[in-house]
Design a protein around this motif. Structure first.
Motif, PDB file in Angstrom:
ATOM      1  N   UNK A 144       0.852  -1.186   0.000  1.00  0.00           N
ATOM      2  CA  UNK A 144       0.000   0.000   0.000  1.00  0.00           C
ATOM      3  C   UNK A 144       0.886   1.233   0.000  1.00  0.00           C
ATOM      4  N   UNK A 145       0.674   2.130  -0.937  1.00  0.00           N
ATOM      5  CA  UNK A 145       1.452   3.366  -1.002  1.00  0.00           C
ATOM      6  C   UNK A 145       0.789   4.453  -0.159  1.00  0.00           C
ATOM      7  N   UNK A 146       1.608   5.332   0.415  1.00  0.00           N
ATOM      8  CA  UNK A 146       1.077   6.492   1.128  1.00  0.00           C
ATOM      9  C   UNK A 146       0.409   7.433   0.133  1.00  0.00           C
ATOM     10  N   UNK A 147      -0.529   8.218   0.611  1.00  0.00           N
ATOM     11  CA  UNK A 147      -1.175   9.202  -0.260  1.00  0.00           C
ATOM     12  C   UNK A 147      -0.195  10.298  -0.659  1.00  0.00           C
ATOM     13  N   UNK A 148       0.747  10.606   0.236  1.00  0.00           N
ATOM     14  CA  UNK A 148       1.791  11.589  -0.075  1.00  0.00           C
ATOM     15  C   UNK A 148       3.018  11.259   0.766  1.00  0.00           C
ATOM     16  N   UNK A 149       4.208  11.448   0.168  1.00  0.00           N
ATOM     17  CA  UNK A 149       5.452  11.160   0.881  1.00  0.00           C
ATOM     18  C   UNK A 149       5.750   9.670   0.918  1.00  0.00           C
ATOM     19  N   UNK A 150       6.803   9.326   1.662  1.00  0.00           N
ATOM     20  CA  UNK A 150       7.150   7.926   1.868  1.00  0.00           C
ATOM     21  C   UNK A 150       7.978   7.292   0.775  1.00  0.00           C
ATOM     22  N   UNK A 151       8.516   8.093  -0.161  1.00  0.00           N
ATOM     23  CA  UNK A 151       9.286   7.512  -1.269  1.00  0.00           C
ATOM     24  C   UNK A 151      10.549   6.825  -0.761  1.00  0.00           C
ATOM     25  N   UNK A 152      10.962   5.803  -1.482  1.00  0.00           N
ATOM     26  CA  UNK A 152      12.214   5.093  -1.215  1.00  0.00           C
ATOM     27  C   UNK A 152      13.348   5.822  -1.930  1.00  0.00           C
ATOM     28  N   UNK A 153      14.546   5.826  -1.325  1.00  0.00           N
ATOM     29  CA  UNK A 153      15.684   6.443  -1.998  1.00  0.00           C
ATOM     30  C   UNK A 153      16.954   5.637  -1.786  1.00  0.00           C
ATOM     31  N   UNK A 154      17.897   5.821  -2.705  1.00  0.00           N
ATOM     32  CA  UNK A 154      19.271   5.354  -2.522  1.00  0.00           C
ATOM     33  C   UNK A 154      20.168   6.576  -2.633  1.00  0.00           C
ATOM     34  N   UNK A 155      21.363   6.452  -2.055  1.00  0.00           N
ATOM     35  CA  UNK A 155      22.329   7.548  -2.096  1.00  0.00           C
ATOM     36  C   UNK A 155      23.673   7.010  -2.559  1.00  0.00           C
ATOM     37  N   UNK A 156      24.247   7.655  -3.557  1.00  0.00           N
ATOM     38  CA  UNK A 156      25.558   7.285  -4.055  1.00  0.00           C
ATOM     39  C   UNK A 156      26.595   8.276  -3.538  1.00  0.00           C
ATOM     40  N   UNK A 157      27.839   7.821  -3.456  1.00  0.00           N
ATOM     41  CA  UNK A 157      28.913   8.667  -2.938  1.00  0.00           C
ATOM     42  C   UNK A 157      30.243   8.191  -3.483  1.00  0.00           C
ATOM     43  N   UNK A 158      31.125   9.130  -3.752  1.00  0.00           N
ATOM     44  CA  UNK A 158      32.461   8.786  -4.229  1.00  0.00           C
ATOM     45  C   UNK A 158      33.510   8.871  -3.126  1.00  0.00           C
ATOM     46  N   UNK A 159      33.095   9.246  -1.931  1.00  0.00           N
ATOM     47  CA  UNK A 159      34.030   9.478  -0.834  1.00  0.00           C
ATOM     48  C   UNK A 159      34.787   8.204  -0.437  1.00  0.00           C
ATOM     49  N   UNK A 160      36.089   8.356  -0.201  1.00  0.00           N
ATOM     50  CA  UNK A 160      36.894   7.245   0.300  1.00  0.00           C
ATOM     51  C   UNK A 160      36.459   6.819   1.699  1.00  0.00           C
ATOM     52  N   UNK A 161      35.786   7.713   2.424  1.00  0.00           N
ATOM     53  CA  UNK A 161      35.373   7.396   3.786  1.00  0.00           C
ATOM     54  C   UNK A 161      34.451   6.189   3.856  1.00  0.00           C
ATOM     55  N   UNK A 162      33.697   5.961   2.796  1.00  0.00           N
ATOM     56  CA  UNK A 162      32.722   4.875   2.811  1.00  0.00           C
ATOM     57  C   UNK A 162      33.373   3.506   2.738  1.00  0.00           C
ATOM     58  N   UNK A 163      34.592   3.449   2.196  1.00  0.00           N
ATOM     59  CA  UNK A 163      35.204   2.157   1.909  1.00  0.00           C
ATOM     60  C   UNK A 163      36.329   1.860   2.881  1.00  0.00           C
ATOM     61  N   UNK A 164      36.281   0.630   3.410  1.00  0.00           N
ATOM     62  CA  UNK A 164      37.197   0.244   4.487  1.00  0.00           C
ATOM     63  C   UNK A 164      38.436  -0.469   3.981  1.00  0.00           C
ATOM     64  N   UNK A 165      38.243  -1.506   3.189  1.00  0.00           N
ATOM     65  CA  UNK A 165      39.381  -2.331   2.788  1.00  0.00           C
ATOM     66  C   UNK A 165      39.042  -3.176   1.572  1.00  0.00           C
ATOM     67  N   UNK A 166      40.069  -3.700   0.951  1.00  0.00           N
ATOM     68  CA  UNK A 166      39.913  -4.717  -0.080  1.00  0.00           C
ATOM     69  C   UNK A 166      40.358  -6.051   0.507  1.00  0.00           C
TER      70      UNK A 166
END
Length: 248
Positions: A144-166
């Motif tokens: 069931x969708x909300x009448x307004x709001x509630x959208x799903x999102x993803x966020x992309x980032x190029x920052x090295x901070x996000x990545x820990x190790x290989x």
């Protein structure tokens, strides 16, 4: 071999469940909530599927769902069977974009009212990413969708901070060459995560559509403005070739 593209990818399966199945799932959950007392899974709930090391369940809930939500991790058997059947039916489509997926974990029902949402976070592959099974992606199916709001999102980032190790010797551990593992604690409990620049992509899918989002991809939902949003979520995982197949 698990490729990094699977764990940061997005996808969709339209008509993952049809209108008849949507209506049956809605009826099952409405009946369950009426019989079990809705408030137990909302305002009175003190446990969460989300965990933050070093934090209590209530502290994790305050980070992830600051305005609360209804959350039911053990759904009725009929609903679980219906959704697992839908997963099996969608396997060919899933295999094209995330070929490492072998199993779908048990489903959880969530519901959001006005002002409620989930804050930005990523799920991660596993507490120990060299252990099995490994989460490849999350999956979300709106009933069931909300009448307004509630959208799903993803966020992309190029920052090295996000990545820990290989991982060293990646292929020996079931990863393709070039694999990266995300930093632990990628949620709003960490100042570095709050301050990291990100680009948001949002979507409001049709009911019955399954959204796929990699386990190393930041995601969340916008606050519901009017009405209620109801959905089922789960996690799609990879098991080693020698593992015992998941029993559904």
């Amino acid at each position: 071999m698990i490729h990094i593209a699977e764990t940061v990818g997005i996808g969709s399966v339209e008509n993952f469940i049809d209108a008849t199945e949507q209506n049956r799932l809605a009826a099952l959950m409405n009946g369950f909530l009426a019989a079990q007392d809705r408030i137990r899974f909302g305002d009175e709930r003190r446990i969460s599927i989300h965990e933050i090391p070093g934090h209590t369940a209530e502290q994790a809930m305050a980070v992830y769902e600051p305005a609360g939500r209804i959350e039911i991790p053990n759904i009725p058997d009929e609903a679980e069977k219906l959704l697992q059947h839908a997963f099996d039916r969608a396997r060919p489509a899933l295999a094209r974009v995330m070929p490492s997926i072998t199993t779908c974990r048990p489903w959880t029902y969530v519901e959001y009212g006005p002002g409620q949402h989930i804050t930005s976070h990523l799920d991660g592959i596993a507490p120990d990413p060299l252990a099995w099974p490994r989460q490849i992606a999350g999956i979300s199916v709106v009933i069931t969708s909300a009448e307004a709001g509630g959208a799903f999102f993803v966020e992309t980032a190029s920052s090295d901070q996000l990545w820990n190790t290989q991982p060293a010797d990646a292929t020996r551990h079931g990863y393709a060459d070039g694999m990266w593992l995300a930093h632990d604690g990628a949620d709003n409990s960490a100042i570095w995560f709050q301050q990291m620049p990100r680009t948001r992509w949002s979507v409001d899918p049709a009911a019955g559509t399954a959204l796929l989002y990699g386990s190393q991809l930041t995601h969340g939902t916008l606050p519901v403005v009017q009405g209620r949003a109801a959905k089922f979520i789960s996690w799609l995982a990879a098991e080693p070739d020698t593992a015992t197949p998941h029993r559904r």
